[in-house]
Design a protein around this motif. Structure first.
Motif: not given
Ligand code: PLP
Length: 437
Positions: A351-358
């Motif tokens: 989820x963090x990857x998705x938020x921070x890296x689009x």
């Protein structure tokens, strides 16, 4: 050439590669352009890009730490099992100073390097004695060289005449020992009576191998370890098992199918059991033989052992990994930390990857790899990149810092979080962000 060498994009490689090597590599690259013939001479920026890419490749010539986003836990091409912090500390201690490698600190006399991990291995597996060599292939080679000499016979089921990989085939190794391979049974079915009929006064060994990297399903029958031991005892013939993966714990605790453990093979009475250090054991590359003292003693007396001798760093890491088993601290072993990571934890990181890296998260299937349980997927979570040209993304990721290896699924580039160390999250997210420009 001078313009290239003075270019800051090129000059930054000099501290690492050295000026001579940088000059040589650029010279080769320029020579390729000069021999290009009729084509119009490329512009400076194109030459610069090509030169940078050649120099980047040169940086990877030695061993480079890479991020494994493939979801394959024991990825042979990426170095199989990573070793844990505690095992690494033990290695560093052994490497940075002197040690009791071949010295008995209690008596003050010469000791044996082969004894260093033996007591731990015996405690954990229930075996009488143990010997560590360079890898499992070496362990099998040593066993066959010791017991299966010219004029003797080794009995193997036709369903177990495996190639392990890297061209290591049981029949070929056997041939080198000078012994004769006696195949019994059919590919899918072998019975105890098949082994029994094959016994002659020349029989040296009954060999059982674990078909770890393939599976025969359907109409099958294999002879149990205990049954084979029964026959071996009646006939006075040693029974050897090449277990390969060498699990010391029941994988069902991790949602995987049952995998025969070393303890089970020892409990069956198998005289010599061979397994790897860097597969399901989760330690350094090593080969272990555990079994009956009298047989291990014969392995120790084989002069070939010197050529297969295990290195002190390996002993340090292996012994420390085994201590994690002994103390029940399995989470110190990265393989088991990765296997035990819950989907909630992986989902939160993704989820963090998705938020921070689009990127977007995706449910994936991870695999053990290393020739273990080839068909059994482990539910996992990954991130999926939106780019249409997945192989171009893969190429960029491989050349990033740190290099990242992912996989392509249905035309999209995916990174599986199960095999990415949480410590690498920031670095991977940084690289993903760089892809967006
Ligand atoms: C992997 C494997 C080996 C070889 O192990 P290495 O440690 O890589 O040499 C031997 N036998 C079996 C059954 C294996 O699965």
């Amino acid at each position: 050439m001078h313009r290239l060498l003075d270019d800051p994009l090129i000059a930054r490689f000099e501290p690492e590669l050295g000026r001579t090597r940088v000059k040589h590599l650029i010279g080769e690259e320029l020579a390729r352009y000069r021999s290009g013939g009729a084509e119009p001479a490329p512009e400076y920026p194109a030459i610069l890009r090509a030169a940078v890419s050649v120099l980047e490749a040169a940086r990877f010539e030695g061993l480079v730490r890479a991020v494994n986003g493939t979801g394959i836990l024991l990825h042979t091409n990426l170095g199989r099992a990573p070793i844990g912090e505690t095992a690494f500390e033990a290695m560093r201690d052994a490497a940075g100073g002197y040690s009791n490698l071949e010295y008995d600190l209690v008596s003050g006399r010469r000791g044996s390097r082969y004894a260093r991990a033996s007591a731990l291995l015996c405690d954990l597996t229930g075996a009488q004695d143990a010997l560590v060599v360079n890898n499992c292939a070496a362990a099998v080679l040593l066993v066959l060289d010791t017991f299966a000499r010219a004029g003797r016979e080794v009995v193997v089921s036709r369903g177990e005449l495996i190639e392990i990989g890297g061209g290591f085939r049981i029949p070929d190794v056997l041939e080198r020992s000078g012994a004769t391979l006696v195949e019994v049974g059919a590919t899918n079915k072998t019975y105890l009576a098949d082994y029994e009929r094959a016994l002659t006064p020349k029989t040296a060994l009954l060999l059982r191998t674990h078909p770890s990297n393939y599976r025969i399903t359907g109409f099958t029958h294999a002879v149990g370890g205990d049954e084979l031991v029964g026959l071996g005892r009646r006939a006075g013939i040693a029974v050897v098992e090449d277990l390969g993966s060498g699990a010391l714990v029941d994988l069902r605790a991790y949602g995987l199918p049952r995998e025969r453990t070393v303890q089970e093979a020892v409990a069956d009475g198998i005289d010599l059991v061979c397994f790897s250090g860097d597969k399901l054991l989760g330690g350094p590359q090593a080969g272990v033989v555990v079994g009956a003292s009298a047989y291990i003693a014969r392995l120790r007396a084989n002069p070939l052992l010197r050529a297969l001798r295990v290195d002190k760093l390996t002993i340090a890491a292996l012994a420390r990994t085994l201590r994690s088993y002994a103390s029940g601290a399995l989470s110190e072993i990265p393989l088991y930390a990765m296997l035990g990571a819950t989907l909630e934890v992986l989902r939160a990181r993704a989820g963090r990857y998705a938020r921070e890296a689009g990127t977007s998260t995706v449910e994936t299937a991870a695999y053990l790899g290393g020739g273990s349980l080839p068909e059994d997927a482990l539910p996992s979570i990954g991130v999926r990149l939106p780019h249409a040209n997945a192989s171009a993304v893969a190429a960029r990721m491989r050349r990033s810092n740190p290099p990242i290896v992912g996989r392509i699924d249905e035309g999209r580039y995916i990174l599986d979080l199960r095999t990415i160390a949480a410590d690498d999250d920031d670095a991977v997210i940084r690289v993903l962000n760089g892809l967006r420009d």
